[in-house]
Design a protein around this motif. Structure first.
Motif, PDB file in Angstrom:
ATOM      1  N   ALA A   1       0.838  -1.206   0.000  1.00 47.21           N
ATOM      2  CA  ALA A   1       0.000   0.000   0.000  1.00 47.21           C
ATOM      3  C   ALA A   1       0.874   1.259   0.000  1.00 47.21           C
ATOM      4  O   ALA A   1       0.595   2.233  -0.690  1.00 47.21           O
ATOM      5  N   LEU A   2       1.953   1.196   0.759  1.00 47.66           N
ATOM      6  CA  LEU A   2       2.871   2.326   0.852  1.00 47.66           C
ATOM      7  C   LEU A   2       3.676   2.486  -0.447  1.00 47.66           C
ATOM      8  O   LEU A   2       3.990   3.608  -0.858  1.00 47.66           O
ATOM      9  N   GLU A   3       3.974   1.363  -1.079  1.00 49.09           N
ATOM     10  CA  GLU A   3       4.664   1.409  -2.382  1.00 49.09           C
ATOM     11  C   GLU A   3       3.846   2.228  -3.380  1.00 49.09           C
ATOM     12  O   GLU A   3       4.394   3.013  -4.158  1.00 49.09           O
ATOM     13  N   LEU A   4       2.544   2.026  -3.342  1.00 46.26           N
ATOM     14  CA  LEU A   4       1.675   2.774  -4.263  1.00 46.26           C
ATOM     15  C   LEU A   4       1.707   4.264  -3.948  1.00 46.26           C
ATOM     16  O   LEU A   4       1.673   5.101  -4.850  1.00 46.26           O
ATOM     17  N   VAL A   5       1.797   4.584  -2.672  1.00 44.81           N
ATOM     18  CA  VAL A   5       1.895   6.000  -2.286  1.00 44.81           C
ATOM     19  C   VAL A   5       3.159   6.605  -2.901  1.00 44.81           C
ATOM     20  O   VAL A   5       3.119   7.676  -3.508  1.00 44.81           O
ATOM     21  N   HIS A   6       4.262   5.903  -2.781  1.00 47.76           N
ATOM     22  CA  HIS A   6       5.518   6.432  -3.333  1.00 47.76           C
ATOM     23  C   HIS A   6       5.505   6.440  -4.860  1.00 47.76           C
ATOM     24  O   HIS A   6       6.145   7.279  -5.492  1.00 47.76           O
ATOM     25  N   LYS A   7       4.766   5.528  -5.436  1.00 50.15           N
ATOM     26  CA  LYS A   7       4.677   5.475  -6.896  1.00 50.15           C
ATOM     27  C   LYS A   7       3.882   6.656  -7.459  1.00 50.15           C
ATOM     28  O   LYS A   7       4.253   7.243  -8.473  1.00 50.15           O
ATOM     29  N   TYR A   8       2.789   7.013  -6.784  1.00 50.54           N
ATOM     30  CA  TYR A   8       1.881   8.005  -7.367  1.00 50.54           C
ATOM     31  C   TYR A   8       2.000   9.419  -6.773  1.00 50.54           C
ATOM     32  O   TYR A   8       1.495  10.360  -7.375  1.00 50.54           O
ATOM     33  N   CYS A   9       2.629   9.556  -5.617  1.00 50.22           N
ATOM     34  CA  CYS A   9       2.760  10.901  -5.037  1.00 50.22           C
ATOM     35  C   CYS A   9       4.107  11.488  -5.433  1.00 50.22           C
ATOM     36  O   CYS A   9       5.132  10.818  -5.328  1.00 50.22           O
ATOM     37  N   ASP A  10       4.097  12.724  -5.867  1.00 49.02           N
ATOM     38  CA  ASP A  10       5.341  13.367  -6.301  1.00 49.02           C
ATOM     39  C   ASP A  10       5.992  14.150  -5.172  1.00 49.02           C
ATOM     40  O   ASP A  10       7.191  14.397  -5.194  1.00 49.02           O
TER      41      ASP A  10
ATOM     42  N   VAL B   1       3.109  12.655   0.827  1.00 45.20           N
ATOM     43  CA  VAL B   1       3.370  11.345   1.442  1.00 45.20           C
ATOM     44  C   VAL B   1       3.224  11.453   2.967  1.00 45.20           C
ATOM     45  O   VAL B   1       2.561  10.628   3.607  1.00 45.20           O
ATOM     46  N   ARG B   2       3.811  12.488   3.528  1.00 42.50           N
ATOM     47  CA  ARG B   2       3.727  12.665   4.986  1.00 42.50           C
ATOM     48  C   ARG B   2       2.283  12.865   5.436  1.00 42.50           C
ATOM     49  O   ARG B   2       1.860  12.340   6.467  1.00 42.50           O
ATOM     50  N   HIS B   3       1.553  13.674   4.669  1.00 42.42           N
ATOM     51  CA  HIS B   3       0.143  13.902   5.012  1.00 42.42           C
ATOM     52  C   HIS B   3      -0.623  12.581   5.006  1.00 42.42           C
ATOM     53  O   HIS B   3      -1.378  12.279   5.941  1.00 42.42           O
ATOM     54  N   LEU B   4      -0.415  11.796   3.971  1.00 35.51           N
ATOM     55  CA  LEU B   4      -1.155  10.529   3.861  1.00 35.51           C
ATOM     56  C   LEU B   4      -0.827   9.598   5.029  1.00 35.51           C
ATOM     57  O   LEU B   4      -1.719   8.981   5.607  1.00 35.51           O
TER      58      LEU B   4
ATOM     59  N   GLY C   1      -7.114   6.133   4.885  1.00 34.96           N
ATOM     60  CA  GLY C   1      -6.262   7.259   5.271  1.00 34.96           C
ATOM     61  C   GLY C   1      -5.067   7.401   4.343  1.00 34.96           C
ATOM     62  O   GLY C   1      -4.740   8.492   3.872  1.00 34.96           O
ATOM     63  N   LEU C   2      -4.447   6.289   4.043  1.00 34.59           N
ATOM     64  CA  LEU C   2      -3.208   6.291   3.267  1.00 34.59           C
ATOM     65  C   LEU C   2      -3.429   6.667   1.803  1.00 34.59           C
ATOM     66  O   LEU C   2      -2.527   7.168   1.142  1.00 34.59           O
ATOM     67  N   TRP C   3      -4.618   6.437   1.308  1.00 37.99           N
ATOM     68  CA  TRP C   3      -4.860   6.660  -0.125  1.00 37.99           C
ATOM     69  C   TRP C   3      -5.812   7.808  -0.439  1.00 37.99           C
ATOM     70  O   TRP C   3      -6.059   8.089  -1.615  1.00 37.99           O
TER      71      TRP C   3
END
Ligand code: FE2
Length: 191
Positions: A14-23, A28-31, A56-58
């Motif tokens: 799930a976190l990998e996707l955050v790093h993949k799609y957030c610039d 990232v910190r907010h999520l 929350g994460l997404w």
């Protein structure tokens, strides 16, 4: 026990996707901060912690890519998640709910609205404390909540509505939320 769709999505992925799609690092910190608060709220309500955490994460996963066209906000997130093989109607509903009131239909989809608001306030509070998220007190957070010139970008109405919406008194909500931020503080340099 039946296999919930969320069991197919572990936190690391799930976190990998955050790093993949957030610039942006700030996104990232907010999520991650909202994830922590959602996890604490799920525990409070004895709800599905993993699912709440994913919401929350997404919830702002596409934010950095739709800033110019907010009409696409959340829609792009759901498209990406489906492409990644993830499709959970309850999680998707709650992601939409943080933006559109008509989807605020259950505890989780209401919870994300308040978690989103309070996480912003708590991070702002932690950033101006020497001990960051450690030892944060409800009373001082509440003071900052009332002080409108402090972190003016925080959507305070999302915080004030919590008792009417999900039935948690303000002091208790702040206390639960502080606990939630502390769960993830080390990951976002607030420990
Ligand atoms: Fe957000």
């Amino acid at each position: 026990m039946s296999t919930a769709p969320t069991e197919a999505m572990d936190r690391e992925r799930a976190l990998e996707l955050v790093h993949k799609y957030c610039d942006k690092d700030i996104t990232v910190r907010h999520l991650i901060s909202v994830e922590g608060v959602m996890r604490a709220l799920a525990r409070h309500f004895d709800q599905d912690e993993q699912r709440w955490a994913l919401v929350g994460l997404w919830h702002d996963l596409d934010y950095d890519r739709v800033e110019e066209d907010l009409e696409r906000h959340t829609k792009l997130t759901l498209q990406w998640l489906r492409e990644e093989g993830y499709d959970d109607p309850e999680v998707f509903n709650a992601i939409k709910a943080h933006l559109h009131e008509e989807y605020q239909t259950d505890l989780m989809s209401k919870g994300i609205v308040h978690a989103d608001g309070v996480a912003g306030l708590l991070v702002a509070c932690a950033l101006v404390r020497p001990d960051k998220a450690n030892g944060m007190k409800v009373s001082s957070v509440k003071k900052k909540l009332k002080e409108k010139s402090f972190a003016p970008g925080v959507e305070r109405d999302k915080i004030w509505g919590v008792e009417d919406s999900i039935g948690i008194p303000m002091d208790e909500f702040i206390s639960i939320s502080i606990g939630g931020l502390q769960l993830v503080a080390a990951e976002i340099d607030l420990a």
